[in-house]
Design a protein around this motif. Structure first.
Motif, PDB file in Angstrom:
ATOM      1  N   MET A   1     -44.571  56.846 116.096  1.00 44.12           N
ATOM      2  CA  MET A   1     -43.246  57.353 115.493  1.00 44.12           C
ATOM      3  C   MET A   1     -43.480  57.611 113.928  1.00 44.12           C
ATOM      4  O   MET A   1     -43.861  56.626 113.245  1.00 44.12           O
ATOM      5  N   SER A   2     -43.207  58.887 113.656  1.00 45.38           N
ATOM      6  CA  SER A   2     -43.098  59.047 112.227  1.00 45.38           C
ATOM      7  C   SER A   2     -41.998  58.657 111.536  1.00 45.38           C
ATOM      8  O   SER A   2     -41.103  59.202 111.881  1.00 45.38           O
ATOM      9  N   VAL A   3     -42.055  57.881 110.329  1.00 48.32           N
ATOM     10  CA  VAL A   3     -40.902  57.493 109.539  1.00 48.32           C
ATOM     11  C   VAL A   3     -40.974  58.034 108.172  1.00 48.32           C
ATOM     12  O   VAL A   3     -40.176  58.032 107.339  1.00 48.32           O
ATOM     13  N   GLU A   4     -41.840  58.768 108.010  1.00 47.07           N
ATOM     14  CA  GLU A   4     -42.543  59.039 106.616  1.00 47.07           C
ATOM     15  C   GLU A   4     -41.242  60.321 106.227  1.00 47.07           C
ATOM     16  O   GLU A   4     -40.822  61.116 106.947  1.00 47.07           O
ATOM     17  N   GLY A   5     -40.962  60.243 104.763  1.00 47.69           N
ATOM     18  CA  GLY A   5     -39.839  61.425 104.405  1.00 47.69           C
ATOM     19  C   GLY A   5     -38.996  60.667 103.421  1.00 47.69           C
ATOM     20  O   GLY A   5     -39.043  59.555 103.229  1.00 47.69           O
ATOM     21  N   THR A   6     -37.950  61.273 102.996  1.00 49.35           N
ATOM     22  CA  THR A   6     -36.764  60.997 102.294  1.00 49.35           C
ATOM     23  C   THR A   6     -35.568  60.824 103.217  1.00 49.35           C
ATOM     24  O   THR A   6     -35.089  61.481 103.804  1.00 49.35           O
ATOM     25  N   TRP A   7     -35.237  59.544 103.087  1.00 45.34           N
ATOM     26  CA  TRP A   7     -33.777  59.097 103.886  1.00 45.34           C
ATOM     27  C   TRP A   7     -32.653  58.995 103.097  1.00 45.34           C
ATOM     28  O   TRP A   7     -32.804  58.286 102.017  1.00 45.34           O
ATOM     29  N   ASP A   8     -31.551  59.509 103.197  1.00 45.85           N
ATOM     30  CA  ASP A   8     -30.281  59.283 102.695  1.00 45.85           C
ATOM     31  C   ASP A   8     -29.357  58.176 103.584  1.00 45.85           C
ATOM     32  O   ASP A   8     -29.392  58.476 104.609  1.00 45.85           O
ATOM     33  N   LEU A   9     -29.365  57.183 102.901  1.00 52.38           N
ATOM     34  CA  LEU A   9     -28.494  55.870 103.262  1.00 52.38           C
ATOM     35  C   LEU A   9     -27.389  55.671 102.933  1.00 52.38           C
ATOM     36  O   LEU A   9     -26.950  55.986 101.595  1.00 52.38           O
ATOM     37  N   THR A  10     -26.513  55.067 103.845  1.00 52.09           N
ATOM     38  CA  THR A  10     -25.105  54.645 103.385  1.00 52.09           C
ATOM     39  C   THR A  10     -25.081  53.087 103.863  1.00 52.09           C
ATOM     40  O   THR A  10     -25.165  52.833 105.040  1.00 52.09           O
ATOM     41  N   VAL A  11     -24.882  52.411 102.918  1.00 52.69           N
ATOM     42  CA  VAL A  11     -24.409  51.041 103.579  1.00 52.69           C
ATOM     43  C   VAL A  11     -23.038  50.626 103.321  1.00 52.69           C
ATOM     44  O   VAL A  11     -22.668  50.636 102.310  1.00 52.69           O
ATOM     45  N   SER A  12     -22.570  50.339 104.337  1.00 51.02           N
ATOM     46  CA  SER A  12     -21.028  49.970 104.321  1.00 51.02           C
ATOM     47  C   SER A  12     -20.821  48.390 104.081  1.00 51.02           C
ATOM     48  O   SER A  12     -21.140  47.536 105.068  1.00 51.02           O
ATOM     49  N   THR A  13     -20.607  48.039 102.962  1.00 48.47           N
ATOM     50  CA  THR A  13     -20.365  46.623 102.518  1.00 48.47           C
ATOM     51  C   THR A  13     -18.867  46.239 102.329  1.00 48.47           C
ATOM     52  O   THR A  13     -17.928  47.263 102.337  1.00 48.47           O
ATOM     53  N   HIS A  19     -24.496  54.423  98.347  1.00 48.43           N
ATOM     54  CA  HIS A  19     -25.433  55.355  98.828  1.00 48.43           C
ATOM     55  C   HIS A  19     -26.710  55.088  98.341  1.00 48.43           C
ATOM     56  O   HIS A  19     -26.852  54.797  96.978  1.00 48.43           O
ATOM     57  N   ALA A  20     -27.925  55.268  98.923  1.00 47.11           N
ATOM     58  CA  ALA A  20     -29.236  55.217  98.258  1.00 47.11           C
ATOM     59  C   ALA A  20     -30.098  56.145  98.959  1.00 47.11           C
ATOM     60  O   ALA A  20     -29.684  56.733 100.017  1.00 47.11           O
ATOM     61  N   VAL A  21     -31.268  56.229  98.247  1.00 39.71           N
ATOM     62  CA  VAL A  21     -32.082  57.240  99.068  1.00 39.71           C
ATOM     63  C   VAL A  21     -33.339  56.303  98.972  1.00 39.71           C
ATOM     64  O   VAL A  21     -33.936  55.481  98.079  1.00 39.71           O
ATOM     65  N   VAL A  22     -34.110  56.437 100.222  1.00 39.49           N
ATOM     66  CA  VAL A  22     -35.184  55.733 100.548  1.00 39.49           C
ATOM     67  C   VAL A  22     -36.305  56.534 100.936  1.00 39.49           C
ATOM     68  O   VAL A  22     -36.249  57.711 101.743  1.00 39.49           O
ATOM     69  N   GLU A  23     -37.452  56.573  99.951  1.00 41.90           N
ATOM     70  CA  GLU A  23     -38.790  57.447 100.524  1.00 41.90           C
ATOM     71  C   GLU A  23     -39.799  56.619 100.924  1.00 41.90           C
ATOM     72  O   GLU A  23     -40.219  55.650 100.280  1.00 41.90           O
ATOM     73  N   THR A  75     -34.203  56.799 115.220  1.00 43.00           N
ATOM     74  CA  THR A  75     -34.260  57.803 116.403  1.00 43.00           C
ATOM     75  C   THR A  75     -34.481  59.109 115.763  1.00 43.00           C
ATOM     76  O   THR A  75     -33.318  59.653 115.375  1.00 43.00           O
ATOM     77  N   GLY A  76     -35.596  59.760 116.025  1.00 39.26           N
ATOM     78  CA  GLY A  76     -35.763  61.236 115.283  1.00 39.26           C
ATOM     79  C   GLY A  76     -35.421  61.044 113.913  1.00 39.26           C
ATOM     80  O   GLY A  76     -36.103  60.319 113.074  1.00 39.26           O
ATOM     81  N   ASP A  77     -34.382  61.722 113.483  1.00 32.82           N
ATOM     82  CA  ASP A  77     -34.088  62.102 111.989  1.00 32.82           C
ATOM     83  C   ASP A  77     -32.758  61.234 111.468  1.00 32.82           C
ATOM     84  O   ASP A  77     -32.230  61.582 110.580  1.00 32.82           O
ATOM     85  N   SER A  78     -32.554  60.193 112.489  1.00 37.25           N
ATOM     86  CA  SER A  78     -31.397  59.375 112.163  1.00 37.25           C
ATOM     87  C   SER A  78     -31.599  57.983 112.123  1.00 37.25           C
ATOM     88  O   SER A  78     -32.768  57.647 112.997  1.00 37.25           O
ATOM     89  N   LEU A  79     -30.947  56.867 111.498  1.00 29.27           N
ATOM     90  CA  LEU A  79     -31.452  55.477 111.615  1.00 29.27           C
ATOM     91  C   LEU A  79     -29.952  54.679 111.553  1.00 29.27           C
ATOM     92  O   LEU A  79     -29.193  55.159 110.975  1.00 29.27           O
ATOM     93  N   THR A  80     -30.162  53.475 112.321  1.00 31.13           N
ATOM     94  CA  THR A  80     -28.966  52.851 112.209  1.00 31.13           C
ATOM     95  C   THR A  80     -29.589  51.388 112.210  1.00 31.13           C
ATOM     96  O   THR A  80     -30.760  51.016 112.784  1.00 31.13           O
ATOM     97  N   GLY A  95     -28.230  56.285 108.250  1.00 25.59           N
ATOM     98  CA  GLY A  95     -29.016  57.293 107.507  1.00 25.59           C
ATOM     99  C   GLY A  95     -29.637  58.446 108.122  1.00 25.59           C
ATOM    100  O   GLY A  95     -29.753  58.458 109.340  1.00 25.59           O
ATOM    101  N   ARG A  96     -29.949  59.409 107.341  1.00 27.10           N
ATOM    102  CA  ARG A  96     -30.360  60.812 108.021  1.00 27.10           C
ATOM    103  C   ARG A  96     -31.686  60.975 107.029  1.00 27.10           C
ATOM    104  O   ARG A  96     -31.724  60.927 105.708  1.00 27.10           O
TER     105      ARG A  96
END
Length: 110
Positions: A1-13, A19-23, A75-80, A95-96
């Protein structure tokens, strides 16, 4: 599975959403990454992909000094999944993946 890319994350604390960005990149076949948020960029450590499970660790200094451990299912273009800071309760992470070439307003500012 390819995970490369830029991901917009939300962490509910417990103190609110962060909000963060992971590359994620795979230069020379090795998965590497950087997290951006709260005015800092930090490298991802112990980054591993096992099937659809992506894990990493990172240290942050804002809003407070914490060592975080992430475990997310891609899962595809989303993560949990979750983020954990030591003995504190786990925080929900979602994240997306951004479409290629899309940048935020903050990244476009000089």
């Amino acid at each position: 599975m390819s995970v490369e890319g830029t991901w917009d994350l939300t962490v509910s604390t417990p103190i609110g959403r962060i909000h963060a960005v992971v590359e994620l990149l795979r230069p020379h076949g090795v998965l590497t990454g950087t997290a951006h948020g709260a005015g800092e960029a930090v490298p991802l450590g112990d980054l591993a992909l096992d099937g659809d499970l992506l894990t990493w660790k990172q240290a942050v200094t804002r809003p407070m000094r914490l060592n975080l451990a992430f475990a997310v299912t891609v899962t595809g273009d989303s993560l949990t999944g979750t983020s954990r800071a030591g003995r504190l309760p786990a925080s929900k992470v979602t994240g997306r993946r951004r479409p290629a070439g899309v940048r935020t307003d903050a990244e476009l500012r000089p």
